[in-house]
Design an enzyme around this catalytic site. Structure first.
Site, PDB file in Angstrom:
ATOM      1  N   THR A 143       0.712  -1.276   0.001  1.00 27.91           N
ATOM      2  CA  THR A 143       0.094  -0.018   0.198  1.00 27.91           C
ATOM      3  C   THR A 143       0.867   1.125   0.045  1.00 27.91           C
ATOM      4  OG1 THR A 143      -0.267  -0.170   2.446  1.00 27.91           O
ATOM      5  CG2 THR A 143      -1.957  -1.156   1.195  1.00 27.91           C
ATOM      6  N   HIS A 180       7.139   2.581  -1.053  1.00 25.68           N
ATOM      7  CA  HIS A 180       8.547   2.965  -0.514  1.00 25.68           C
ATOM      8  C   HIS A 180       9.281   1.665   0.106  1.00 25.68           C
ATOM      9  CE1 HIS A 180      11.524   5.758   1.294  1.00 25.68           C
ATOM     10  NE2 HIS A 180      11.867   4.700   1.715  1.00 25.68           N
ATOM     11  N   HIS A 232       9.904  -1.295   2.077  1.00 27.47           N
ATOM     12  CA  HIS A 232      10.037  -1.446   3.467  1.00 27.47           C
ATOM     13  C   HIS A 232       9.807  -2.931   3.856  1.00 27.47           C
ATOM     14  CE1 HIS A 232       5.710  -0.986   2.126  1.00 27.47           C
ATOM     15  NE2 HIS A 232       5.368  -1.770   3.040  1.00 27.47           N
ATOM     16  N   HIS A 264       8.553  -5.419   6.978  1.00 24.19           N
ATOM     17  CA  HIS A 264       7.764  -5.472   8.112  1.00 24.19           C
ATOM     18  C   HIS A 264       8.723  -6.402   8.895  1.00 24.19           C
ATOM     19  CE1 HIS A 264       3.734  -4.130   6.503  1.00 24.19           C
ATOM     20  NE2 HIS A 264       4.233  -4.262   5.329  1.00 24.19           N
TER      21      HIS A 264
END
Ligand code: 5GP
Ligand code: ZN
Length: 121
Positions: free
Chosen positions: A101, A104, A106, A108
């Site tokens: 969503t 950039h 990333h 988790h």
């Protein structure tokens, strides 16, 4: 590090890096920023991002891949700070069909509870 820092004015996570949007920081160095996810899916849910705008894993290439060393070193630091020695999971959703969503790159970092043995619960 040859990777030139580049931030995008229209990107949510670039705004978080610049401090224009507040975040709950967990780790911060010259190349990497880590902060708590606003909608945590586990007791520890941290997002680890490079301080340069790369849209996703699909946009990693020979010119920008150098940033991934510091990113994964930061992931290990986050796991220590968050006492995740029992184990943790690293996920990078890539593309709409995978649930990405924010465009950039990333990672988790999820832990603090028993995670399913299944890759996709
Ligand atoms: P994705 O769905 O792209 O894999 O992950 C984006 C993550 O960013 C989601 O887990 C979402 O909860 C988190 N997120 C979206 N907006 C914000 C925000 O403004 N602050 C923080 N800390 N997390 C956010
Ligand atoms: Zn960005």
């Amino acid at each position: 590090m040859n990777t030139k820092p580049h931030l995008n004015d229209d990107c949510l996570f670039c705004k978080i890096i610049k401090g224009e949007i507040p975040s709950d920081v967990v780790y911060d160095d010259d190349f990497v920023y880590a902060f708590r996810d606003i909608n945590p899916q586990a007791p520890t849910h941290v997002l680890v991002i490079p301080k340069t705008h790369i849209p996703s894993c699909a946009a990693v290439n020979a010119d920008n891949a150098e940033i991934l060393g510091p990113v994964f070193a930061a992931i290990a630091e986050v796991s220590k700070k968050e006492n995740l020695s029992e184990g943790f999971r690293v996920i990078s959703n890539t593309g709409k069909a995978a649930g990405q969503t924010v465009e950039h790159l990333h990672f988790h970092v999820l832990g603090g509870k028993d995670l399913s043995e299944k890759l996709i619960p």
